[in-house]
Design an enzyme around this catalytic site. Sequence first.
Site, PDB file in Angstrom:
ATOM      1  N   ASP A   4      91.129  30.886  44.810  1.00 55.92           N
ATOM      2  CA  ASP A   4      90.035  30.132  44.209  1.00 55.92           C
ATOM      3  C   ASP A   4      90.584  28.734  43.981  1.00 55.92           C
ATOM      4  O   ASP A   4      91.609  28.562  43.303  1.00 55.92           O
ATOM      5  CB  ASP A   4      89.610  30.772  42.875  1.00 55.92           C
ATOM      6  CG  ASP A   4      88.411  30.049  42.267  1.00 55.92           C
ATOM      7  OD1 ASP A   4      88.264  28.830  42.497  1.00 55.92           O
ATOM      8  OD2 ASP A   4      87.635  30.704  41.551  1.00 55.92           O
ATOM      9  N   ILE A   5      89.917  27.747  44.531  1.00 52.93           N
ATOM     10  CA  ILE A   5      90.442  26.382  44.520  1.00 52.93           C
ATOM     11  C   ILE A   5      90.614  25.825  43.097  1.00 52.93           C
ATOM     12  O   ILE A   5      91.352  24.867  42.868  1.00 52.93           O
ATOM     13  CB  ILE A   5      89.557  25.474  45.402  1.00 52.93           C
ATOM     14  CG1 ILE A   5      90.304  24.213  45.766  1.00 52.93           C
ATOM     15  CG2 ILE A   5      88.231  25.162  44.768  1.00 52.93           C
ATOM     16  CD1 ILE A   5      91.560  24.472  46.498  1.00 52.93           C
ATOM     17  N   LYS A  53      80.585  14.768  46.235  1.00 50.61           N
ATOM     18  CA  LYS A  53      81.331  14.341  47.428  1.00 50.61           C
ATOM     19  C   LYS A  53      81.622  12.840  47.386  1.00 50.61           C
ATOM     20  O   LYS A  53      82.687  12.389  47.793  1.00 50.61           O
ATOM     21  CB  LYS A  53      80.552  14.708  48.696  1.00 50.61           C
ATOM     22  CG  LYS A  53      80.630  16.177  49.037  1.00 50.61           C
ATOM     23  CD  LYS A  53      81.990  16.512  49.645  1.00 50.61           C
ATOM     24  CE  LYS A  53      82.163  17.980  49.914  1.00 50.61           C
ATOM     25  NZ  LYS A  53      83.415  18.303  50.598  1.00 50.61           N
ATOM     26  N   GLY A  93      84.649  29.572  56.131  1.00 54.23           N
ATOM     27  CA  GLY A  93      83.311  28.992  56.279  1.00 54.23           C
ATOM     28  C   GLY A  93      82.999  28.553  57.702  1.00 54.23           C
ATOM     29  O   GLY A  93      83.747  28.821  58.648  1.00 54.23           O
ATOM     30  N   GLN A  94      81.860  27.858  57.839  1.00 53.65           N
ATOM     31  CA  GLN A  94      81.370  27.466  59.166  1.00 53.65           C
ATOM     32  C   GLN A  94      82.402  26.637  59.935  1.00 53.65           C
ATOM     33  O   GLN A  94      82.687  26.900  61.099  1.00 53.65           O
ATOM     34  CB  GLN A  94      80.060  26.654  59.042  1.00 53.65           C
ATOM     35  CG  GLN A  94      79.430  26.352  60.396  1.00 53.65           C
ATOM     36  CD  GLN A  94      78.403  25.216  60.361  1.00 53.65           C
ATOM     37  OE1 GLN A  94      78.223  24.536  59.355  1.00 53.65           O
ATOM     38  NE2 GLN A  94      77.739  25.010  61.479  1.00 53.65           N
ATOM     39  N   TYR A 107      75.598  17.871  45.129  1.00 57.49           N
ATOM     40  CA  TYR A 107      76.561  17.932  46.246  1.00 57.49           C
ATOM     41  C   TYR A 107      76.961  16.510  46.667  1.00 57.49           C
ATOM     42  O   TYR A 107      78.153  16.191  46.765  1.00 57.49           O
ATOM     43  CB  TYR A 107      75.909  18.693  47.404  1.00 57.49           C
ATOM     44  CG  TYR A 107      76.671  18.681  48.702  1.00 57.49           C
ATOM     45  CD1 TYR A 107      77.899  19.328  48.830  1.00 57.49           C
ATOM     46  CD2 TYR A 107      76.146  18.048  49.840  1.00 57.49           C
ATOM     47  CE1 TYR A 107      78.577  19.343  50.045  1.00 57.49           C
ATOM     48  CE2 TYR A 107      76.818  18.067  51.047  1.00 57.49           C
ATOM     49  CZ  TYR A 107      78.035  18.712  51.149  1.00 57.49           C
ATOM     50  OH  TYR A 107      78.705  18.725  52.347  1.00 57.49           O
ATOM     51  N   ASP A 150      90.767  31.202  51.055  1.00 55.18           N
ATOM     52  CA  ASP A 150      89.348  31.195  50.670  1.00 55.18           C
ATOM     53  C   ASP A 150      89.184  32.208  49.543  1.00 55.18           C
ATOM     54  O   ASP A 150      90.081  33.034  49.308  1.00 55.18           O
ATOM     55  CB  ASP A 150      88.465  31.587  51.884  1.00 55.18           C
ATOM     56  CG  ASP A 150      87.032  31.062  51.767  1.00 55.18           C
ATOM     57  OD1 ASP A 150      86.322  31.500  50.844  1.00 55.18           O
ATOM     58  OD2 ASP A 150      86.633  30.221  52.582  1.00 55.18           O
ATOM     59  N   ILE A 151      88.020  32.172  48.869  1.00 56.61           N
ATOM     60  CA  ILE A 151      87.709  33.264  47.935  1.00 56.61           C
ATOM     61  C   ILE A 151      87.151  34.464  48.707  1.00 56.61           C
ATOM     62  O   ILE A 151      87.036  35.548  48.176  1.00 56.61           O
ATOM     63  CB  ILE A 151      86.683  32.853  46.842  1.00 56.61           C
ATOM     64  CG1 ILE A 151      85.541  32.034  47.449  1.00 56.61           C
ATOM     65  CG2 ILE A 151      87.352  32.067  45.724  1.00 56.61           C
ATOM     66  CD1 ILE A 151      84.406  31.766  46.472  1.00 56.61           C
ATOM     67  N   GLY A 196      88.887  26.961  51.995  1.00 55.51           N
ATOM     68  CA  GLY A 196      87.519  27.192  52.479  1.00 55.51           C
ATOM     69  C   GLY A 196      87.515  27.589  53.947  1.00 55.51           C
ATOM     70  O   GLY A 196      86.565  27.310  54.682  1.00 55.51           O
TER      71      GLY A 196
HETATM   72  P1  NAD Z   1      80.838  26.707  54.202  1.00 60.48           P
HETATM   73  O1  NAD Z   1      79.943  26.863  53.022  1.00 60.48           O
HETATM   74  O2  NAD Z   1      80.497  27.427  55.443  1.00 60.48           O
HETATM   75  O3  NAD Z   1      82.335  27.082  53.796  1.00 60.48           O
HETATM   76  C1  NAD Z   1      82.881  26.713  52.561  1.00 60.48           C
HETATM   77  C2  NAD Z   1      83.884  27.770  52.179  1.00 60.48           C
HETATM   78  O4  NAD Z   1      84.385  27.425  50.868  1.00 60.48           O
HETATM   79  C3  NAD Z   1      83.277  29.187  52.086  1.00 60.48           C
HETATM   80  O5  NAD Z   1      83.961  30.066  52.940  1.00 60.48           O
HETATM   81  C4  NAD Z   1      83.440  29.557  50.603  1.00 60.48           C
HETATM   82  O6  NAD Z   1      83.765  30.920  50.412  1.00 60.48           O
HETATM   83  C5  NAD Z   1      84.586  28.641  50.192  1.00 60.48           C
HETATM   84  N1  NAD Z   1      84.596  28.411  48.745  1.00 60.48           N
HETATM   85  C6  NAD Z   1      83.548  28.180  47.926  1.00 60.48           C
HETATM   86  N2  NAD Z   1      83.959  28.089  46.650  1.00 60.48           N
HETATM   87  C7  NAD Z   1      85.310  28.248  46.671  1.00 60.48           C
HETATM   88  C8  NAD Z   1      86.309  28.263  45.673  1.00 60.48           C
HETATM   89  N3  NAD Z   1      86.007  28.119  44.376  1.00 60.48           N
HETATM   90  N4  NAD Z   1      87.592  28.442  46.047  1.00 60.48           N
HETATM   91  C9  NAD Z   1      87.913  28.614  47.359  1.00 60.48           C
HETATM   92  N5  NAD Z   1      87.000  28.633  48.358  1.00 60.48           N
HETATM   93  C10 NAD Z   1      85.713  28.460  48.010  1.00 60.48           C
HETATM   94  O7  NAD Z   1      80.989  25.138  54.469  1.00 60.48           O
HETATM   95  P2  NAD Z   1      81.348  24.398  55.829  1.00 60.48           P
HETATM   96  O8  NAD Z   1      80.064  24.081  56.482  1.00 60.48           O
HETATM   97  O9  NAD Z   1      82.402  25.111  56.559  1.00 60.48           O
HETATM   98  O10 NAD Z   1      81.898  23.030  55.237  1.00 60.48           O
HETATM   99  C11 NAD Z   1      83.271  22.783  55.040  1.00 60.48           C
HETATM  100  C12 NAD Z   1      83.408  21.414  54.404  1.00 60.48           C
HETATM  101  O11 NAD Z   1      82.806  20.433  55.230  1.00 60.48           O
HETATM  102  C13 NAD Z   1      82.741  21.312  53.045  1.00 60.48           C
HETATM  103  O12 NAD Z   1      83.580  20.585  52.182  1.00 60.48           O
HETATM  104  C14 NAD Z   1      81.458  20.560  53.324  1.00 60.48           C
HETATM  105  O13 NAD Z   1      81.084  19.782  52.234  1.00 60.48           O
HETATM  106  C15 NAD Z   1      81.845  19.694  54.499  1.00 60.48           C
HETATM  107  N6  NAD Z   1      80.711  19.364  55.327  1.00 60.48           N
HETATM  108  C16 NAD Z   1      80.088  20.309  56.088  1.00 60.48           C
HETATM  109  C17 NAD Z   1      79.001  19.957  56.887  1.00 60.48           C
HETATM  110  C18 NAD Z   1      78.281  20.964  57.751  1.00 60.48           C
HETATM  111  O14 NAD Z   1      77.259  20.630  58.349  1.00 60.48           O
HETATM  112  N7  NAD Z   1      78.770  22.189  57.850  1.00 60.48           N
HETATM  113  C19 NAD Z   1      78.549  18.637  56.898  1.00 60.48           C
HETATM  114  C20 NAD Z   1      79.178  17.705  56.081  1.00 60.48           C
HETATM  115  C21 NAD Z   1      80.283  18.077  55.329  1.00 60.48           C
HETATM  116  N1  SER Z   2      75.376  19.969  56.442  1.00 55.40           N
HETATM  117  C1  SER Z   2      75.601  19.658  55.084  1.00 55.40           C
HETATM  118  C2  SER Z   2      74.460  20.123  54.233  1.00 55.40           C
HETATM  119  O1  SER Z   2      73.371  20.204  54.757  1.00 55.40           O
HETATM  120  C3  SER Z   2      75.763  18.170  54.905  1.00 55.40           C
HETATM  121  O2  SER Z   2      76.913  17.963  54.214  1.00 55.40           O
HETATM  122  O3  SER Z   2      74.655  20.363  53.079  1.00 55.40           O
END
Ligand code: NAD
Ligand code: SER
Length: 314
Positions: free
Chosen positions: A52-53, A146, A14-15, A142, A37-38, A11
Amino acid sequence: MTKRERILVTGASGQIGTVLVQELRSIYGIDQVIESDIKHPGNSDGPFVGLDILNAQRLGEIVDDFEISQIYHLAAILSANGEWNPMKTWNVNLNGYLTILELAKEKRIDKIFYPSTIAVFGKTTPRSLTPQHTSMIPETIYGISKQSGELLSNYYHLRYGVDVRSLRYPGIIGYQSLPSGGTTDYAVEIFHHAIKDQAYTCFLAENTTLPMIYMPDAIRATIELMEAPSESIGVRTSYNLAGVSFSPSEIAAEIKKHIPEFTTVYEPDFRQKIAESWTESIDDRLAREQWGWQEQFDLARITEDMLFHLRGIL
Ligand code: NAD
Ligand code: SER
């Protein structure tokens, strides 16, 4: 560091991944950190593999080919997007994580990082200073996936000795990347709109307080947890982690100190119900006591830093 680490980040586009990868590469070296990542990350400066995970065979090949010693497993579908397709969300978030844990067991991967979330809490959870161990009945797919992942982390640690470490991230705010499909996304969007339009329509109600954290604090917490001695890690489900708690009206007021003409309108949508099922502030005493966690950014510093950096980008 006693051995040369080879780190896989799932992943990674992502952010959080785009920022975490840069930090890990600055510590371990560019070629030591493999992005996957995908979706292609766009401007990657090091090794990237499409993955793909849910493809366990491909994951195994990548782990063998690159001799992976640590995995940061970020791939997931977040809270708001998850509600559009619950089955897919369960599959990616839970079964995707199981492929990682099985691989860690079989191939003896040294350490796994699993990001959990404040979405594991629910309406029976105390909303203020939420304790580490408490009632948790999440209402989003979600949060359910989790929380199940947290339990699997603990199980694989107890049963197979997998060294899995985890944080319950609050909503993450950063200028380097955009959030996608979460309920806390407004806290990043608001800065972009404040600079570009001096106006923002918020999808949460003005007094909805949620726990948040600034990206540098979140990245530092992650790496500090992963580098802590194993014996100091007393929680193998996931650690409560706090940064700062605020509502949309409080962040808007802080932005107004820098952009006086900034206006905000509140039009809550389906994400309001999700936010109301979460908590307002977090008790993260165990993280502080066991591996020395300490946040550095409050709302004023976050606002100043976000506006400074985004003004140079947008
Ligand atoms: P994001 O959605 O920005 O990134 C997730 C990435 O996972 C994406 O780039 C997507 O392409 C990839 N993805 C989705 N399905 C996939 C698959 N089948 N195979 C491979 N890759 C795949 O999320 P993020 O904000 O970067 O969050 C990263 C992690 O942190 C996540 O597990 C999320 O639950 C956790 N998290 C994030 C936040 C937040 O505020 N950003 C808060 C709590 C927890
Ligand atoms: N920032 C995340 C969401 O809003 C919390 O895991 O989904």
